[in-house]
Every structure is written in C-alpha cells, then in structure tokens.
Design an enzyme around this catalytic site. Structure first.
Site, PDB file in Angstrom:
ATOM      1  N   GLY A  58     109.323   9.461  60.096  1.00  0.00           N
ATOM      2  CA  GLY A  58     108.173   8.706  60.552  1.00  0.00           C
ATOM      3  C   GLY A  58     106.989   9.682  61.032  1.00  0.00           C
ATOM      4  CD  GLU A  74     104.429   9.475  58.383  1.00  0.00           C
ATOM      5  OE1 GLU A  74     105.223  10.106  58.114  1.00  0.00           O
ATOM      6  OE2 GLU A  74     103.236  10.107  58.926  1.00  0.00           O
ATOM      7  CD  GLU A  78     109.614  12.024  54.787  1.00  0.00           C
ATOM      8  OE1 GLU A  78     110.027  13.009  54.792  1.00  0.00           O
ATOM      9  OE2 GLU A  78     108.509  11.992  55.662  1.00  0.00           O
ATOM     10  CD  GLU A 127     118.640  20.141  54.997  1.00  0.00           C
ATOM     11  OE1 GLU A 127     119.814  19.951  54.557  1.00  0.00           O
ATOM     12  OE2 GLU A 127     118.495  20.715  56.062  1.00  0.00           O
TER      13      GLU A 127
END
Lengths: 251, 251
Positions: A58, A74, A78, A127
DNA sequence: CCCGGTTCTGGTCGATATGACGTGAACTTG
DNA sequence: CAAGTTCACGTCATATCGACCAGAACCGGG
C-alpha cells in the site's frame, strides 16, 4: 475523553484550519491462484514498527489523485499490472493506534490477478512474496498492523463477488476451460462443485463467459479436450454493490 | 503530474513525518420511511462552500476513536438515537477537490431508522430536515460536495442489504405487521410484492422476524387484523459482507 | 343483522432452478 | 487397441418462485 477537537459536528460550521490531521493510505489485497491454492501478495517491512513482518502492499494517497487512482498506481508499482476494472474498494480502517507513529486511515482495495508470480520480481518493494491465504488466516504468517483483519474482509468480499459477478475470470488466463474456472470457486469457497452442474449454471449466466471456438489440449492424464472460453465483461462496476434481486415478486 | 510527495510506495520505507495531510470525516446517510416514502436526513449548510445547500450530516473523525465510533457519535448528535448495530460502512470518498478548502477523505455510513421525524428537532445542527430520496436522485434537491453520489451508493447498498439481511426491520417499529415490512421492500426496490408470497419467504428466513402472539388493529378500511412480529437479530454484522452461497453444489 | 368491501393468511399449481447422477464422446498412455 | 481420464450432455427428483384463489376476520352502511 472529550471530543470536539474541531467542532465535531460539521460540516455545518467548522474551522477549516482546525482539524485532526491524518495520513490516508490505500492498501491492496492482491489475490491470485497458484496451483489451486489461493495466495495473497505480501511485502516484507524493512523498518519499525513491525520490522521484518509481512504486510499488505500500500501507500499514501496523494491530494491530486482519487482513491481509485491511488490504488491503481500502487497496483502498477507493485505488480506492473495495469487493469483498472478489477480493483474493488471494500473497506476503510481507522482504529486509533493501528499505526503507532501517526494517525492513519487506510482504504482497502481488492485486486484479483492471474499468475502474479512472474511479475512479483519486478516490484520495487524491498521484498515481495506470494503467501497462501490459509497460512495468513491460521496465523502461520503474522501480518503487521491490522492487516489480518483486512485480508479477512477481503476474502469475505471476494467470496460474495464470485457469486454475484464474473470476477472469477480474473483469476485465470485470457482463455480458460470451465474446469479451471471451477477450481477457482472451489478454492475460494472451500467446496466441491459438480462439473456438469457448474457448466450449466455458468453458461446460463449472461455475460460471464464467452465460448471461443477453440479447445484446450488434454492434460497429462488424457481426457476429452475442454472447450476454451474467454471472460465476458460483466464484472466492471464502479460503486459499492448492486443486484437488487427480489425476495418474492408480485404481478 | 509528478507523484511521490512522500515516497508513494510505502510502507516498506517511508518517512513518517513526510506525508500529505488529510482531514478524515464520516458522513452518515440516514434513511427512514415516512408514509411509504423513503426519506433521507439532510442538514442545511451555514457557510461556504455550498452555503445554504443541503448535505448529508457528518463530522471529523478524531484520532482517539474508531471510524465506527465516529459514525456512532455523529448519529447520536444528529438524532439522539443510540443503536450501534444498524450502522454500516459502505464506502470511502476522496476525490481531489471534493472539498475546495482542503484535502478531505470521508468514510460513508448507512443508518436505517424508524420515524426519525420526531427526533430531528433535537439535532444540534443549524437546520435539519427529511427529504424524499426521489427528490435527491432526480435533482430537485441539490446536495453539496459529492453527496449525491454518496446517497446514490447508500441506496444501492440498502437495496442489497434488504435482500441478504433483516435490515428492513430497522425501518419499522419494535413490533410490526408483515404488510408494513412489505411496504419497506416495495418502497426501496420500487416494485409490487405479493403479500402471500412475501409472507412465505420472510417467515422461512431464519431469524428475521419473530411472531409475537398479538395482533394489530384493523385499519380504517377494515380487514382481518394482522399478526404482529418483532425483529429477529439476524442483522448485526461488523465487517463488509458475508454470504457465500453456492452457484451449484456437488456431493 | 346482513352485506359488500377490505385485509390477512393459508393453500394450490405450473414453471423454473438446483443437486445428484448416468452415459457417451474424445483424448491419453501402455 | 484396451484401460483410464476428462469433458459434455441428458435425465430425474426435489425445492423454490411467481401467480392466483379462497376462506377468515374485520369494517362500514343499509
């Protein structure tokens, strides 16, 4: 405790310069299906609080973008996946102390993707990993903040979404067999479905799946090649929810 | 436009002191039924922007309370009604510029009450009134901010709530006839329902209505006295949604 | 007090939907 | 080609749904 920091009655009379400041974030529960297992994309935190713990990805909402756009941004950051229609807002979370550093209200979105695995590498997060939803729910994987609750709510949402919309097609490829689609329902609902009846129901539903002429190849165990379908576009809605069916109808 | 005011990737690495500040409010769409008409409680704004226009009641969330508590507090301030279970969060709204003065994200709640009319007077708002939802939807009554959209979404939500939960009982009194309850469905869904079939369906639903032994008096037109029911408690849930029914079930 | 009008309540009936299951078609491997 | 597997399609009993009817219980007026 006394309320009324900023005349808590608003908006019929308040001082715009005098209100509690919050950070607003969007969190995205990204669900995907890996070999019949429902998985969620998590990122590992690199700092306090909850250092080293897993969390739902987020980020901050910017004043110049809508909530949907923030979620969209986002999601792209991602996963490099750009697909506006599959983002569904399902809740806002603002318990005091949910972030020990400051006042944060987060708006949670649900995203359903196929095969996000290959794309995780491209993330700019420190990660990222796919984790079985079951491991999250039973506590094997502990989540930061109130993200366990958020994942639980997301799961509840996707369960009803499967029933009332054709969102299940977002879990599979651009073309798919009904067996693949059925496995999505079975994984999310945790039940066994009869293949023949499933076909009957799905095909009857308007706009959910569209037959391509083609057929898939048989699996390693043989069997009749399955018909290939592609997603209908009956699952892009904007607002909260819809579907006013009737309880019992008159003339 | 360039994003990243505060490292928009978070939470895996951001500076807690550097983020866009928002005001967070809760807005409550309070629905009630007056003589077969669905109405919404609105307050008249007493200052710019949208001075003199009608708006959905709401107020700031405080850092010390949850969103639900903030909604609860606002509901009490507005109506003196204290009933936690009937508040349902249904959406968050944060479009840029929705409040021209500052960055505001609002979390919207739906409340369903019976006969809120007598209680409106006790409000601490400058001016409050019940307005027909139809007049809001068709533009006869213009709302401030993006409140028209919020009311629309609330209506969509209550429509599905009626079907999946016993929330309709919140519109009527502590005891009620099935005809009264049916009129709620008819008003919200905009349809005609058969009385006999309605009874069959409602009674079959577990925990929605419970028969008291008593009977109502006949109306001015006569007719057989209707049985009186009271609400079951099958409509208090916390999170988003539930109800994983099946599309087609196997062995 | 009877009678037409009204509302509530229980029941029937056909159409449709659902769950269970059987069978043949089409493909695999050995 | 035989055996095993998966898919596609059909059947059947049951449950649910929408439409409708009829009796019960109340009203008012004649």
């Amino acid at each position: 405790m006394t309320t009324r920091t900023a005349r808590a009655q608003a908006p019929a009379g308040y001082d715009p310069s005098q209100f509690p400041a919050f950070a607003v974030t969007v969190d995205i529960v990204i669900l995907t299906m890996v070999q019949g297992e429902l998985q969620v994309l998590l990122v590992r935190r690199g700092q306090a609080p909850f250092d080293g713990m897993w969390a739902v990805p987020g980020g901050f909402k910017l004043p110049t973008e809508t909530l949907d756009q923030a979620a969209q941004r986002e999601l792209v950051e991602e996963t490099r996946v750009d697909a506006a229609s599959l983002l569904t807002q399902f809740g806002a979370y603002g318990d005091p102390g949910r972030d020990p550093r400051m006042n944060v209200v987060t708006v949670a979105y649900l995203a359903v993707l196929r095969d996000v695995g290959t794309v995780v590498a491209g993330s700019d997060a420190a990660e990222a990993a796919l984790v079985k939803v079951a491991d999250v729910l039973d506590g094997s994987v502990e989540l930061a903040f109130d993200h366990l609750r958020i994942v639980r709510d997301a799961l509840a949402r996707v369960r009803v979404e499967l029933e009332v919309s054709g969102i299940a097609t977002a879990f599979v490829g651009t073309t798919f067999t009904l067996a693949e689609l059925r496995s999505v329902y079975e994984a999310v609902w945790g039940v066994h479905l009869d293949g023949a009846n499933f076909r009957r129901s799905i095909v009857a539903e308007q706009g959910w799946v569209i037959p391509t002429g083609r057929h898939a190849q048989s699996g390693p165990a043989g069997g009749k090649p399955a018909e290939l379908f592609r997603a209908g576009r009956a699952w892009k809605h904007g607002g909260p929810i819809r579907r006013p069916r009737r309880l019992t109808k008159g003339k």
